[in-house]
Design a protein around this motif. Structure first.
Motif, PDB file in Angstrom:
ATOM      1  N   ALA A  24      52.372  74.294  91.963  1.00 56.42           N
ATOM      2  CA  ALA A  24      53.201  74.185  93.163  1.00 56.42           C
ATOM      3  C   ALA A  24      52.711  75.098  94.273  1.00 56.42           C
ATOM      4  O   ALA A  24      52.866  74.794  95.441  1.00 56.42           O
ATOM      5  N   CYS A  25      52.088  76.220  93.942  1.00 56.23           N
ATOM      6  CA  CYS A  25      51.727  77.193  94.963  1.00 56.23           C
ATOM      7  C   CYS A  25      50.507  76.767  95.746  1.00 56.23           C
ATOM      8  O   CYS A  25      50.275  77.251  96.841  1.00 56.23           O
ATOM      9  N   TRP A  26      49.681  75.844  95.260  1.00 52.40           N
ATOM     10  CA  TRP A  26      48.540  75.416  96.046  1.00 52.40           C
ATOM     11  C   TRP A  26      48.575  73.950  96.439  1.00 52.40           C
ATOM     12  O   TRP A  26      47.629  73.400  96.959  1.00 52.40           O
ATOM     13  N   LEU A  27      49.717  73.322  96.217  1.00 51.66           N
ATOM     14  CA  LEU A  27      49.870  71.953  96.708  1.00 51.66           C
ATOM     15  C   LEU A  27      50.276  71.983  98.173  1.00 51.66           C
ATOM     16  O   LEU A  27      51.005  72.845  98.604  1.00 51.66           O
ATOM     17  N   GLY A  28      49.783  71.050  98.954  1.00 51.23           N
ATOM     18  CA  GLY A  28      50.208  70.943 100.328  1.00 51.23           C
ATOM     19  C   GLY A  28      49.404  71.763 101.300  1.00 51.23           C
ATOM     20  O   GLY A  28      49.845  72.008 102.410  1.00 51.23           O
ATOM     21  N   SER A  29      48.199  72.203 100.921  1.00 52.46           N
ATOM     22  CA  SER A  29      47.349  72.905 101.869  1.00 52.46           C
ATOM     23  C   SER A  29      46.841  71.928 102.933  1.00 52.46           C
ATOM     24  O   SER A  29      46.491  70.799 102.623  1.00 52.46           O
ATOM     25  N   VAL A  30      46.801  72.376 104.193  1.00 53.52           N
ATOM     26  CA  VAL A  30      46.381  71.492 105.275  1.00 53.52           C
ATOM     27  C   VAL A  30      44.983  71.873 105.754  1.00 53.52           C
ATOM     28  O   VAL A  30      44.703  73.033 106.055  1.00 53.52           O
ATOM     29  N   GLU A  39      44.827  68.679  98.091  1.00 56.55           N
ATOM     30  CA  GLU A  39      45.456  69.047  96.828  1.00 56.55           C
ATOM     31  C   GLU A  39      44.411  69.630  95.902  1.00 56.55           C
ATOM     32  O   GLU A  39      43.443  68.971  95.551  1.00 56.55           O
ATOM     33  N   GLY A  40      44.609  70.867  95.513  1.00 53.07           N
ATOM     34  CA  GLY A  40      43.647  71.511  94.630  1.00 53.07           C
ATOM     35  C   GLY A  40      43.680  73.015  94.842  1.00 53.07           C
ATOM     36  O   GLY A  40      44.335  73.501  95.755  1.00 53.07           O
ATOM     37  N   PRO A  41      42.982  73.776  94.007  1.00 57.88           N
ATOM     38  CA  PRO A  41      42.955  75.225  94.126  1.00 57.88           C
ATOM     39  C   PRO A  41      42.209  75.654  95.375  1.00 57.88           C
ATOM     40  O   PRO A  41      41.445  74.871  95.945  1.00 57.88           O
ATOM     41  N   PRO A  42      42.419  76.907  95.835  1.00 54.43           N
ATOM     42  CA  PRO A  42      41.715  77.424  97.007  1.00 54.43           C
ATOM     43  C   PRO A  42      40.215  77.236  96.891  1.00 54.43           C
ATOM     44  O   PRO A  42      39.623  77.499  95.855  1.00 54.43           O
ATOM     45  N   THR A  52      36.036  73.133 104.004  1.00 55.14           N
ATOM     46  CA  THR A  52      36.773  73.995 103.077  1.00 55.14           C
ATOM     47  C   THR A  52      37.721  74.940 103.796  1.00 55.14           C
ATOM     48  O   THR A  52      38.384  75.760 103.174  1.00 55.14           O
ATOM     49  N   HIS A  53      37.788  74.815 105.128  1.00 54.28           N
ATOM     50  CA  HIS A  53      38.718  75.664 105.876  1.00 54.28           C
ATOM     51  C   HIS A  53      40.114  75.051 105.846  1.00 54.28           C
ATOM     52  O   HIS A  53      40.271  73.852 105.975  1.00 54.28           O
ATOM     53  N   ARG A  54      41.110  75.912 105.710  1.00 61.51           N
ATOM     54  CA  ARG A  54      42.495  75.432 105.679  1.00 61.51           C
ATOM     55  C   ARG A  54      43.326  76.158 106.703  1.00 61.51           C
ATOM     56  O   ARG A  54      42.997  77.277 107.093  1.00 61.51           O
ATOM     57  N   GLU A  55      44.425  75.541 107.092  1.00 56.11           N
ATOM     58  CA  GLU A  55      45.360  76.198 107.987  1.00 56.11           C
ATOM     59  C   GLU A  55      45.821  77.502 107.350  1.00 56.11           C
ATOM     60  O   GLU A  55      46.235  77.533 106.206  1.00 56.11           O
ATOM     61  N   GLY A  56      45.708  78.582 108.114  1.00 57.95           N
ATOM     62  CA  GLY A  56      46.155  79.866 107.587  1.00 57.95           C
ATOM     63  C   GLY A  56      45.001  80.733 107.087  1.00 57.95           C
ATOM     64  O   GLY A  56      45.154  81.929 106.921  1.00 57.95           O
ATOM     65  N   ASP A  57      43.821  80.154 106.894  1.00 61.38           N
ATOM     66  CA  ASP A  57      42.679  80.943 106.437  1.00 61.38           C
ATOM     67  C   ASP A  57      42.158  81.839 107.546  1.00 61.38           C
ATOM     68  O   ASP A  57      42.082  81.422 108.678  1.00 61.38           O
TER      69      ASP A  57
END
Ligand SMILES: [Zn+2]
Length: 57
Positions: A24-30, A39-42, A52-57
């Motif tokens: 649940a903690c890594w689902l929904g990364s944008v 959907e997947g680990p960091p 590989t860049h995500r919102e918030g990185d």
């Protein structure tokens, strides 16, 4: 007699929270590049643009 199989319990089914918690903690990364939901680990590459860049990185 004949009901011995009913008493056999699977020890793995006693702690279902262990499996669901981390997911649940890594689902929904944008994706920061295209906005797709990743959907997947960091570090998982975006399925749409390969970034590989995500919102918030
Ligand atoms: Zn992307």
């Amino acid at each position: 007699m004949g009901d011995d199989e009913r008493t056999a319990l699977e020890p793995d089914e006693l702690e279902p929270d262990e499996l669901g918690g981390d997911a649940a903690c890594w689902l929904g990364s944008v994706c920061a590049d295209c906005g797709a939901m990743i959907e997947g680990p960091p570090g998982t590459a975006c399925w749409r643009c390969g970034g590989t860049h995500r919102e918030g990185d």
